[in-house]
Design a protein around this motif. Sequence first.
Motif, PDB file in Angstrom:
ATOM      1  N   PRO A  96       0.830  -1.209   0.000  1.00 15.80           N
ATOM      2  CA  PRO A  96       0.000   0.000   0.000  1.00 15.80           C
ATOM      3  C   PRO A  96       0.860   1.252   0.000  1.00 15.80           C
ATOM      4  O   PRO A  96       1.955   1.295   0.567  1.00 15.80           O
ATOM      5  N   GLY A  97       0.346   2.292  -0.674  1.00 14.84           N
ATOM      6  CA  GLY A  97       1.052   3.550  -0.714  1.00 14.84           C
ATOM      7  C   GLY A  97       2.240   3.591  -1.645  1.00 14.84           C
ATOM      8  O   GLY A  97       3.008   4.562  -1.631  1.00 14.84           O
ATOM      9  N   GLU A  98       2.395   2.560  -2.462  1.00 17.17           N
ATOM     10  CA  GLU A  98       3.542   2.475  -3.359  1.00 17.17           C
ATOM     11  C   GLU A  98       3.131   2.746  -4.807  1.00 17.17           C
ATOM     12  O   GLU A  98       1.952   2.897  -5.126  1.00 17.17           O
ATOM     13  N   GLU A  99       4.139   2.789  -5.677  1.00 18.45           N
ATOM     14  CA  GLU A  99       3.862   2.789  -7.103  1.00 18.45           C
ATOM     15  C   GLU A  99       3.336   1.418  -7.498  1.00 18.45           C
ATOM     16  O   GLU A  99       3.584   0.413  -6.819  1.00 18.45           O
TER      17      GLU A  99
ATOM     18  N   ARG B 228      -9.797   3.495 -10.557  1.00 15.22           N
ATOM     19  CA  ARG B 228      -9.527   4.694  -9.757  1.00 15.22           C
ATOM     20  C   ARG B 228      -9.846   4.441  -8.292  1.00 15.22           C
ATOM     21  O   ARG B 228      -9.089   4.826  -7.391  1.00 15.22           O
TER      22      ARG B 228
ATOM     23  N   ALA C  81      -7.193   4.443  -5.183  1.00 19.94           N
ATOM     24  CA  ALA C  81      -7.395   5.350  -4.059  1.00 19.94           C
ATOM     25  C   ALA C  81      -7.453   4.579  -2.734  1.00 19.94           C
ATOM     26  O   ALA C  81      -6.883   5.016  -1.712  1.00 19.94           O
ATOM     27  N   GLU C  82      -8.124   3.438  -2.737  1.00 21.42           N
ATOM     28  CA  GLU C  82      -8.256   2.641  -1.516  1.00 21.42           C
ATOM     29  C   GLU C  82      -6.892   2.235  -0.965  1.00 21.42           C
ATOM     30  O   GLU C  82      -6.670   2.244   0.256  1.00 21.42           O
ATOM     31  N   HIS C  83      -5.974   1.876  -1.864  1.00 27.06           N
ATOM     32  CA  HIS C  83      -4.666   1.391  -1.431  1.00 27.06           C
ATOM     33  C   HIS C  83      -3.560   2.441  -1.602  1.00 27.06           C
ATOM     34  O   HIS C  83      -2.388   2.119  -1.419  1.00 27.06           O
ATOM     35  N   ARG C  84      -3.949   3.671  -1.977  1.00 25.28           N
ATOM     36  CA  ARG C  84      -3.002   4.781  -2.122  1.00 25.28           C
ATOM     37  C   ARG C  84      -1.893   4.434  -3.111  1.00 25.28           C
ATOM     38  O   ARG C  84      -0.710   4.636  -2.839  1.00 25.28           O
ATOM     39  N   LEU C  85      -2.284   3.906  -4.246  1.00 29.98           N
ATOM     40  CA  LEU C  85      -1.329   3.462  -5.251  1.00 29.98           C
ATOM     41  C   LEU C  85      -1.192   4.495  -6.361  1.00 29.98           C
ATOM     42  O   LEU C  85      -2.158   5.184  -6.697  1.00 29.98           O
ATOM     43  N   ARG C  86      -0.009   4.571  -6.942  1.00 25.41           N
ATOM     44  CA  ARG C  86       0.284   5.500  -8.029  1.00 25.41           C
ATOM     45  C   ARG C  86       0.806   4.710  -9.228  1.00 25.41           C
ATOM     46  O   ARG C  86       1.849   4.048  -9.112  1.00 25.41           O
TER      47      ARG C  86
END
Length: 239
Positions: free
Chosen positions: A22-25, A40, A44-49
């Motif tokens: 989570p929160g990673e690319e 999308r 957003a749920e896992h804060r992914l980019r």
Amino acid sequence: MLVHAVEASAFGTNCWVLAAGPGEECLVVDPGFGVVEPLRELLAEHRLRPAAVLATHGHADHVWTVTPVCRSAGDPVAVHVHPDDRYRLRDPLATFSPALLDMLRQQFGPSERWQEPDRVVELPVGAPAGPVSAPVPLQAAGLDLTVHHTPGHTEGSVVFALAGDDGPLLLSGDLLFAGSVGRSDLAGGDPAAMTTSLRDVLPRFADETLVLPGHGPTTTMARERATNPYLTSLTVGGR
């Protein structure tokens, strides 16, 4: 590692999302019809980019939302495709039959139009290794993958292999499904090449490999070797 699938709204294509956590690319693999909004929400749920989009091949049901997905990251990220399927990203509907085009218009409306991606990167090509090409490394979103060219479904079909937390993973695209394999009778398909890919590429993957296919449920290489009629009828890996 995070591994999630978003099912497309047409043809049941699996759009896979992979990230170290989570929160990673993340990597987005095969974004097909109608996945932009559910994708999308998942990101957003896992804060992914998204760091890159990978295409196992260039059929429209695997790349239709490549451009909006690539643009969703701000500065457009690149879509990676095998050189032999690069031409399909110019107009992936060009090989669709009139009946399929009519079906898409009925489902999505006549305003649905293709937009070629802003950035396209051709996947590296391995040197010949017998009847198939050698795998080549690819690093993206902090993940180490290998790319295996598997023509047959299309000229530039590939599969992506990588290590998962609980064992190896294989993004098999439309080469291998649970209990079946991809078609080779569409434009750019080649039955002989498909047989070679199934016979000479799949032995590279251990029985415990979890298969993440382009359509349908997940499976394992062990299950497919034991029960898939398209594999059991082959002389696989010279055996």
